[in-house]
Design an enzyme around this catalytic site. Structure first.
Site, PDB file in Angstrom:
ATOM      1  N   ARG A 105       0.686  -1.408   0.029  1.00  0.00           N
ATOM      2  CA  ARG A 105       0.130  -0.079  -0.282  1.00  0.00           C
ATOM      3  C   ARG A 105       0.788   1.798  -0.281  1.00  0.00           C
ATOM      4  NH1 ARG A 105      -3.802  -2.612   4.169  1.00  0.00           N
ATOM      5  NH2 ARG A 105      -5.510  -3.641   2.168  1.00  0.00           N
ATOM      6  N   LYS A 121       4.515  12.263 -11.847  1.00  0.00           N
ATOM      7  CA  LYS A 121       3.796  10.820 -11.951  1.00  0.00           C
ATOM      8  C   LYS A 121       4.431   9.710 -11.918  1.00  0.00           C
ATOM      9  CE  LYS A 121       0.935  14.388 -14.579  1.00  0.00           C
ATOM     10  NZ  LYS A 121       1.207  15.300 -15.926  1.00  0.00           N
ATOM     11  N   GLU A 181      11.669  18.784 -23.979  1.00  0.00           N
ATOM     12  CA  GLU A 181      10.713  19.010 -22.735  1.00  0.00           C
ATOM     13  C   GLU A 181      11.656  20.818 -21.769  1.00  0.00           C
ATOM     14  OE1 GLU A 181       7.814  18.095 -21.632  1.00  0.00           O
ATOM     15  OE2 GLU A 181       8.233  15.787 -22.093  1.00  0.00           O
ATOM     16  N   LYS A 191       9.121  23.856 -12.643  1.00  0.00           N
ATOM     17  CA  LYS A 191       7.953  23.372 -12.717  1.00  0.00           C
ATOM     18  C   LYS A 191       8.283  22.251 -10.926  1.00  0.00           C
ATOM     19  CE  LYS A 191       6.833  17.822 -13.754  1.00  0.00           C
ATOM     20  NZ  LYS A 191       6.485  16.895 -14.466  1.00  0.00           N
ATOM     21  N   GLU A 229      -2.937  18.486 -10.805  1.00  0.00           N
ATOM     22  CA  GLU A 229      -3.173  18.670 -12.240  1.00  0.00           C
ATOM     23  C   GLU A 229      -4.623  18.943 -12.716  1.00  0.00           C
ATOM     24  OE1 GLU A 229      -0.899  16.478 -15.315  1.00  0.00           O
ATOM     25  OE2 GLU A 229      -2.940  16.869 -16.518  1.00  0.00           O
ATOM     26  N   ARG A 269      -1.131  23.309 -13.294  1.00  0.00           N
ATOM     27  CA  ARG A 269      -0.201  21.767 -13.319  1.00  0.00           C
ATOM     28  C   ARG A 269      -0.251  21.641 -15.334  1.00  0.00           C
ATOM     29  NH1 ARG A 269       2.057  16.450 -10.118  1.00  0.00           N
ATOM     30  NH2 ARG A 269       4.024  15.816 -12.431  1.00  0.00           N
ATOM     31  N   ASN A 282       1.951  19.941 -19.819  1.00  0.00           N
ATOM     32  CA  ASN A 282       0.728  18.913 -20.665  1.00  0.00           C
ATOM     33  C   ASN A 282       1.008  20.025 -21.905  1.00  0.00           C
ATOM     34  OD1 ASN A 282       0.565  16.979 -19.093  1.00  0.00           O
ATOM     35  ND2 ASN A 282      -1.188  18.138 -18.804  1.00  0.00           N
ATOM     36  N   HIS A 302       1.240  18.061 -25.431  1.00  0.00           N
ATOM     37  CA  HIS A 302       1.753  17.241 -25.163  1.00  0.00           C
ATOM     38  C   HIS A 302       0.775  16.087 -26.071  1.00  0.00           C
ATOM     39  CE1 HIS A 302       5.062  17.535 -23.005  1.00  0.00           C
ATOM     40  NE2 HIS A 302       5.039  16.656 -22.483  1.00  0.00           N
ATOM     41  N   HIS A 339       1.699  12.849 -28.026  1.00  0.00           N
ATOM     42  CA  HIS A 339       0.344  11.769 -26.887  1.00  0.00           C
ATOM     43  C   HIS A 339       0.107  11.025 -28.262  1.00  0.00           C
ATOM     44  CE1 HIS A 339       0.702  12.282 -22.434  1.00  0.00           C
ATOM     45  NE2 HIS A 339       2.185  12.236 -23.301  1.00  0.00           N
ATOM     46  N   HIS A 397      10.302  10.889 -26.914  1.00  0.00           N
ATOM     47  CA  HIS A 397       8.948  11.409 -26.741  1.00  0.00           C
ATOM     48  C   HIS A 397       9.227  12.841 -26.825  1.00  0.00           C
ATOM     49  CE1 HIS A 397       5.530  12.974 -24.010  1.00  0.00           C
ATOM     50  NE2 HIS A 397       7.016  13.503 -23.334  1.00  0.00           N
TER      51      HIS A 397
END
Ligand code: GLY
Length: 366
Positions: A114, A136, A178, A217, A227, A231, A235, A238, A242, A257
């Site tokens: 957990r 993330k 990035e 960041k 987010e 936040r 992206n 992105h 993606h 990427h």
């Protein structure tokens, strides 16, 4: 030793960002009695150095860090190895590798018993300025990127320029996209221009740029860890990226990427112009990104990007939050359907220069 940045979130342990020579990380590991290292096979010597130097290390697992292996099976393998090593809930998972490794291992740490603590030593530029910061974690699912995961902060991220020395040029460039993306969002200290100069002419201080991007960041993550709002700016590029990466996977083509983010950012700038939010920015970005060695043309027709954009995990009720640059250092967010975004690009006459209209000459299997 560089200055430290702290991400303080209500009810959570402080997440620290520190940096310096690799040996400097030992200070952050003092007192840890149960450290398990997961390390990208490509940087196994770094993992081994840490294992030898740090008394608390009880085991190490090298993994193959590829998009294909970034799945639940690998997460379960990591959990299995942690069980075999008898790791208790007080253990620390130390992650050494790029963004795939930090995503996979951070997720494994978040679900093992957990949740145990984890810390990142990112070994790619991309992970140092983006993936290794902000918590993330997750895996790909059914060919869609990062479809399953959680946001959970590492106890620390240690930024070490020394480990980038053996990074292949193409991987360095992937991180460069990035880096530029981050400074398009916040250009404090003129870091965007400094980054372009560093990338195109080799002049400047990469370590300072890495720390500058990490600071941007960290500030955003501290204000909006889950987010909900600000936040989302991270992206930038992105949603298109993606979709481009999804197309590349379907066609069995090789695209990093960062390459997809560079193209996606140019498309976002074009969309921003099509919507009347900015003028002339995309040409400037095309020049800067090309000078930095990044691609700026989308290899696929816009129509082929639509399906993946609709399946973007950030799409809600058919609308996607598009991050659109207004100028260097400032972006805005607009919720649009993929169709509206793609039609705006197509009808504004802005897309043809960037995307092929037909696919008949391309090889591919879709
Ligand atoms: N890579 C974007 C974020 O961490 O929010």
């Amino acid at each position: 030793m560089m200055q430290e940045i702290e991400i303080r979130l209500a009810g959570q342990e402080i997440s620290r960002i520190a940096g310096g020579p690799l040996s400097g990380v030992l200070r952050l590991l003092e007192g840890e009695k149960e450290i398990f290292i997961v390390c990208d096979r490509q940087v196994e010597p770094v993992g081994k150095r840490l294992m030898e130097a740090c008394e608390g290390v009880v085991g190490m697992m090298p993994i193959v860090a590829s998009e294909e292996e970034k799945d639940m099976d690998t997460v379960l393998d990591i959990c299995g190895r942690m069980m075999d090593a008898g790791l208790s809930r007080g253990a620390l998972l130390l992650v050494v590798g790029g963004g795939i490794t930090t995503d996979l291992s951070g997720f494994a740490a978040s679900v093992y018993k957990r949740g145990i603590r984890y810390a990142n030593i990112p070994t790619t530029l991309l992970a140092q300025v983006d993936a290794g910061i902000g918590g993330k974690t997750g895996v790909n699912f059914e060919s869609y990127k990062n479809m399953i995961g959680v946001i959970r902060q590492p106890v620390f991220t240690y930024l070490c320029a020394e480990v980038l020395e053996t990074l292949p040029k193409r991987d360095l460039l992937s991180g460069a996209a990035e880096l530029l993306k981050t400074f398009l969002i916040d250009n404090t200290s003129g870091n965007y221009e400094k980054a372009v100069r560093y990338l195109s002419e080799g002049e400047g201080d990469l370590q300072a740029l890495i720390f500058g991007a990490a600071s941007v960041k960290a500030g955003i993550v501290a204000r909006d860890p889950f987010e909900k709002d600000e936040r989302r700016k991270l992206n930038l590029g992105h949603t298109f990226a993606h979709a481009i990466e999804h197309q590349a996977r379907l066609r069995g083509e090789d695209l990093t990427h960062g390459e997809a983010v560079a193209i996606g950012t140019i498309l976002a700038a074009r969309l921003s112009e099509g919507l009347g939010i900015s003028t002339g920015l995309s040409s400037r970005l095309e020049r800067d990104f090309s000078a930095a060695g990044l691609p700026v043309r989308c290899p696929y027709p816009l129509a082929d990007l639509a399906e993946a954009m609709d399946k973007d995990k950030k799409a809600a009720h058919g609308r996607i939050s598009f991050v659109l640059p207004e100028r260097i250092g400032s972006v805005v967010i607009r919720d649009l359907t993929a169709a509206v975004a793609l039609n705006t690009l197509a009808s504004s006459g802005l897309a043809p220069a960037l995307c092929p209209e037909k696919d008949k000459d391309r090889k591919g299997n879709d």
